[in-house]
Design a protein around this motif. Structure first.
Motif, PDB file in Angstrom:
ATOM      1  N   LEU A  37      74.785 -14.257 -16.247  1.00 47.84           N
ATOM      2  CA  LEU A  37      75.439 -13.531 -17.364  1.00 47.84           C
ATOM      3  C   LEU A  37      74.703 -13.343 -18.627  1.00 47.84           C
ATOM      4  N   VAL A  38      73.770 -14.290 -18.905  1.00 46.76           N
ATOM      5  CA  VAL A  38      72.682 -14.027 -19.971  1.00 46.76           C
ATOM      6  C   VAL A  38      71.762 -13.135 -19.710  1.00 46.76           C
ATOM      7  N   VAL A  39      71.517 -12.727 -18.392  1.00 52.01           N
ATOM      8  CA  VAL A  39      70.466 -11.562 -18.002  1.00 52.01           C
ATOM      9  C   VAL A  39      71.075 -10.327 -18.130  1.00 52.01           C
ATOM     10  N   GLN A  40      72.508 -10.252 -17.586  1.00 48.55           N
ATOM     11  CA  GLN A  40      73.341  -9.220 -17.914  1.00 48.55           C
ATOM     12  C   GLN A  40      73.386  -8.751 -19.205  1.00 48.55           C
ATOM     13  N   LEU A  41      73.892  -9.692 -20.255  1.00 47.93           N
ATOM     14  CA  LEU A  41      73.923  -9.444 -21.504  1.00 47.93           C
ATOM     15  C   LEU A  41      72.579  -8.702 -22.111  1.00 47.93           C
ATOM     16  N   PHE A  42      71.732  -9.256 -21.769  1.00 47.46           N
ATOM     17  CA  PHE A  42      70.216  -8.679 -22.117  1.00 47.46           C
ATOM     18  C   PHE A  42      70.049  -7.179 -21.514  1.00 47.46           C
ATOM     19  N   VAL A  47      76.663 -15.129 -26.517  1.00 43.92           N
ATOM     20  CA  VAL A  47      76.187 -13.941 -27.367  1.00 43.92           C
ATOM     21  C   VAL A  47      75.271 -13.982 -28.419  1.00 43.92           C
ATOM     22  N   TYR A  48      75.094 -15.031 -28.597  1.00 43.44           N
ATOM     23  CA  TYR A  48      74.319 -15.648 -29.751  1.00 43.44           C
ATOM     24  C   TYR A  48      72.850 -15.087 -29.262  1.00 43.44           C
ATOM     25  N   PHE A  49      72.472 -15.070 -27.787  1.00 44.86           N
ATOM     26  CA  PHE A  49      71.387 -14.640 -27.432  1.00 44.86           C
ATOM     27  C   PHE A  49      70.810 -13.184 -27.707  1.00 44.86           C
ATOM     28  N   ILE A  50      72.000 -12.436 -27.942  1.00 45.44           N
ATOM     29  CA  ILE A  50      71.611 -10.923 -28.179  1.00 45.44           C
ATOM     30  C   ILE A  50      71.965 -10.879 -29.863  1.00 45.44           C
ATOM     31  N   THR A  51      71.779 -11.927 -30.578  1.00 43.10           N
ATOM     32  CA  THR A  51      71.805 -11.803 -32.125  1.00 43.10           C
ATOM     33  C   THR A  51      73.026 -11.513 -32.692  1.00 43.10           C
ATOM     34  N   LEU A  52      74.431 -11.585 -32.099  1.00 42.28           N
ATOM     35  CA  LEU A  52      75.667 -11.483 -32.562  1.00 42.28           C
ATOM     36  C   LEU A  52      75.853 -12.950 -33.260  1.00 42.28           C
ATOM     37  N   ALA A  53      76.443 -12.672 -34.608  1.00 43.42           N
ATOM     38  CA  ALA A  53      76.428 -13.974 -35.491  1.00 43.42           C
ATOM     39  C   ALA A  53      77.860 -14.477 -35.111  1.00 43.42           C
ATOM     40  N   ASP A  54      78.145 -14.864 -33.892  1.00 35.27           N
ATOM     41  CA  ASP A  54      79.513 -15.649 -33.602  1.00 35.27           C
ATOM     42  C   ASP A  54      79.444 -17.099 -34.049  1.00 35.27           C
ATOM     43  N   MET A  55      80.277 -17.642 -33.547  1.00 36.71           N
ATOM     44  CA  MET A  55      80.677 -19.265 -34.411  1.00 36.71           C
ATOM     45  C   MET A  55      79.342 -20.181 -33.828  1.00 36.71           C
ATOM     46  N   THR A  56      78.826 -19.767 -32.302  1.00 35.58           N
ATOM     47  CA  THR A  56      77.782 -20.551 -32.087  1.00 35.58           C
ATOM     48  C   THR A  56      76.489 -20.219 -32.764  1.00 35.58           C
ATOM     49  N   TYR A  57      76.159 -18.909 -32.980  1.00 35.31           N
ATOM     50  CA  TYR A  57      75.162 -18.479 -33.832  1.00 35.31           C
ATOM     51  C   TYR A  57      75.164 -19.167 -35.142  1.00 35.31           C
ATOM     52  N   GLN A  58      76.433 -18.918 -35.897  1.00 37.41           N
ATOM     53  CA  GLN A  58      76.347 -19.391 -37.243  1.00 37.41           C
ATOM     54  C   GLN A  58      76.014 -21.010 -37.206  1.00 37.41           C
ATOM     55  N   ALA A  59      76.579 -21.795 -36.303  1.00 34.82           N
ATOM     56  CA  ALA A  59      76.164 -23.096 -36.244  1.00 34.82           C
ATOM     57  C   ALA A  59      74.673 -23.564 -36.016  1.00 34.82           C
ATOM     58  N   HIS A  60      74.268 -22.808 -35.056  1.00 38.55           N
ATOM     59  CA  HIS A  60      72.986 -23.059 -34.513  1.00 38.55           C
ATOM     60  C   HIS A  60      71.959 -22.628 -35.734  1.00 38.55           C
ATOM     61  N   SER A  61      72.123 -21.725 -36.383  1.00 38.00           N
ATOM     62  CA  SER A  61      71.198 -21.347 -37.433  1.00 38.00           C
ATOM     63  C   SER A  61      71.320 -22.199 -38.618  1.00 38.00           C
ATOM     64  N   PHE A  62      72.446 -22.664 -39.046  1.00 38.72           N
ATOM     65  CA  PHE A  62      72.559 -23.612 -40.179  1.00 38.72           C
ATOM     66  C   PHE A  62      71.933 -25.040 -39.697  1.00 38.72           C
ATOM     67  N   ALA A  63      71.974 -25.298 -38.173  1.00 36.70           N
ATOM     68  CA  ALA A  63      71.579 -26.499 -37.771  1.00 36.70           C
ATOM     69  C   ALA A  63      69.968 -26.816 -37.866  1.00 36.70           C
ATOM     70  N   ILE A  64      69.283 -25.517 -37.758  1.00 39.39           N
ATOM     71  CA  ILE A  64      67.745 -25.398 -37.848  1.00 39.39           C
ATOM     72  C   ILE A  64      67.263 -25.914 -39.098  1.00 39.39           C
ATOM     73  N   THR A  65      67.925 -25.501 -40.158  1.00 37.61           N
ATOM     74  CA  THR A  65      67.592 -25.574 -41.324  1.00 37.61           C
ATOM     75  C   THR A  65      68.310 -26.814 -42.154  1.00 37.61           C
ATOM     76  N   HIS A  66      69.215 -27.405 -41.426  1.00 32.35           N
ATOM     77  CA  HIS A  66      69.957 -28.533 -42.107  1.00 32.35           C
ATOM     78  C   HIS A  66      69.967 -29.723 -40.851  1.00 32.35           C
ATOM     79  N   ILE A  67      68.868 -30.381 -40.646  1.00 35.33           N
ATOM     80  CA  ILE A  67      68.725 -31.162 -39.593  1.00 35.33           C
ATOM     81  C   ILE A  67      69.985 -32.408 -39.776  1.00 35.33           C
ATOM     82  N   SER A  68      70.384 -32.846 -40.870  1.00 39.04           N
ATOM     83  CA  SER A  68      71.022 -33.760 -41.119  1.00 39.04           C
ATOM     84  C   SER A  68      72.549 -33.480 -40.834  1.00 39.04           C
ATOM     85  N   ALA A  69      72.898 -32.260 -40.683  1.00 38.93           N
ATOM     86  CA  ALA A  69      74.118 -31.700 -40.533  1.00 38.93           C
ATOM     87  C   ALA A  69      74.367 -31.457 -38.836  1.00 38.93           C
TER      88      ALA A  69
END
Length: 226
Positions: free
Chosen positions: A66-71, A167-189
């Motif tokens: 499915l990921v390859v299909q999204l790409f 869908v965060y693999f194709i840069t869509l800012a869904d819930m997973t994307y928002q969480a992952h992006s925040f976690a990168i810069t806020h390790i304690s969270a």
């Protein structure tokens, strides 16, 4: 130590992608259910070209990631069709088509199996009543088959919800994307963030779970009454 306030603080961050997640889910469900019926009927078509074409489609989408299909839908399809889309439009199109058409491959088998599962006596009785092939399918076979499809269709709606997290693999800012992006810069969270993400997905899935159980009860009642 992680407290309740930490979970409350990360919730708004996750919900920033809520509208994207729901939009992709609803779009994939509409496309998936509609094309599943078309593909399901194609699988049982007496036309060899239609049945073979549908079978190839099903096997390709079931046999590839499915990921390859999204790409593919994101990077390749717009160029092939000559579409002049913004990155966001391309990503939304790829997400909806990718998830929807991927699950069509599975749901079409549900449609095909449900139609073939209708007892042969139903066909024979409708033939004895001098019904045409179209009348037999529309008035006798299809209503019984739909009853059998509903529980599985509900399950696949839940599966599509979970698939939206890709869908965060194709840069869509869904819930997973928002969480992952925040976690990168806020390790304690990370701990409260990903726990809360699981909770939010589960809450969103609850109505779908409830509908699936209702469909299962309805299908069971229909079978018991026959």
């Amino acid at each position: 130590m992680i407290g309740i306030s930490d979970y409350a603080e990360v919730l708004p961050i996750i919900l920033e992608g809520f509208d994207i997640t729901i939009s992709v889910l609803l779009g994939a469900i509409v496309i998936g259910y509609f094309v599943a019926f078309v593909a399901g009927f194609g699988r049982i078509s007496k036309n060899p070209f239609v049945s073979k074409f549908t079978a190839i489609y099903v096997e390709i989408f079931r046999g590839t990631s499915l990921v390859v299909q999204l790409f593919w839908f994101y990077f390749v399809l717009p160029g092939l069709l000559g579409l002049d889309l913004t990155p966001f439009q391309s990503a939304m199109m790829a997400a909806i088509l990718g998830i929807g058409l991927n699950y069509v491959a599975y749901m079409s088998e549900v449609v095909r199996g449900s139609i073939l599962a209708v007892p042969k006596g139903q066909y024979e009785a409708s033939t004895a009543l001098n019904m045409s092939r179209w009348q037999r399918m529309r008035l006798v076979v299809f209503p019984q088959a739909v009853r059998m499809m509903l529980p599985e269709f509900g399950n696949y709606a839940i599966q599509m919800l979970k698939a939206t997290s890709l869908v965060y693999f194709i840069t869509l800012a869904d819930m997973t994307y928002q969480a992952h992006s925040f976690a990168i810069t806020h390790i304690s969270a990370k701990i409260p963030l990903y726990i809360m993400l699981l909770v939010v997905y589960f809450i969103v899935a609850l109505p779908l779970i409830g509908l699936t159980k209702w469909f299962e009860r309805m299908a069971s009642k229909g079978v018991a009454s026959e």
